[in-house]
Write a protein that holds these residues in place. Sequence first.
Motif, mmCIF file in Angstrom:
data_model
loop_
_atom_site.group_PDB
_atom_site.id
_atom_site.type_symbol
_atom_site.label_atom_id
_atom_site.label_comp_id
_atom_site.label_asym_id
_atom_site.label_seq_id
_atom_site.Cartn_x
_atom_site.Cartn_y
_atom_site.Cartn_z
ATOM 1 N N ASN A 49 40.594 32.454 33.484
ATOM 2 C CA ASN A 49 39.413 33.316 33.471
ATOM 3 C C ASN A 49 38.728 33.375 34.834
ATOM 4 O O ASN A 49 38.375 34.453 35.314
ATOM 5 N N ILE A 50 38.536 32.240 35.478
ATOM 6 C CA ILE A 50 37.816 32.222 36.750
ATOM 7 C C ILE A 50 38.660 32.844 37.856
ATOM 8 O O ILE A 50 38.147 33.571 38.704
ATOM 9 N N SER A 51 39.961 32.580 37.850
ATOM 10 C CA SER A 51 40.808 33.183 38.879
ATOM 11 C C SER A 51 40.897 34.697 38.682
ATOM 12 O O SER A 51 40.871 35.454 39.656
ATOM 13 N N GLY A 52 40.959 35.147 37.439
ATOM 14 C CA GLY A 52 40.956 36.589 37.176
ATOM 15 C C GLY A 52 39.668 37.257 37.611
ATOM 16 O O GLY A 52 39.670 38.349 38.176
ATOM 17 N N LEU A 53 38.550 36.582 37.364
ATOM 18 C CA LEU A 53 37.257 37.122 37.767
ATOM 19 C C LEU A 53 37.189 37.305 39.279
ATOM 20 O O LEU A 53 36.851 38.382 39.764
#
Length: 150
Positions: A49-53
């Motif tokens: 989730n954080i890398s995608g964001l």
Amino acid sequence: MFDSESVYKMTSPIRGRCLIINNNSFSDLSKGNGGTGSDRKGSEVDVENISGLFKSLAFKWETIHRDLTAKKLLETIQKETEHADHKNYGMFVLVVMTHGSDYHLSGSDGVPVPRTSIFDLLSASQFPSMAGKPKLLIFQACSGGKYNTN
């Protein structure tokens, strides 16, 4: 109205660099890391989730670092501050997901890393290519022995 001189420049196609560290597995939880006494199950979902964001926000990184000892965690942040790309970008993001306490984050070896040690590495004197530029720090860690029941 705002003065354009007081706004951070964020005009490059790549907004900045992002360093992502996920400590999921811990070899010695008896050294006072303030964690729950177990591995952080499900943390890979948070990494996705954080890398995608940050990818969608035009940040880049070379690798996602996993299960770093206290020493290696500080060395990895130090190495990142020496990366030549920072002078071309407008912002730096550090994400550390691990166990912790009020004032420490935990290495995968259970050794506490004072948050102030991380702040020192990101100071203008230690990170001159990012002096005067925003640095966003995200620590996903417990802040002590209390649990979130909501």
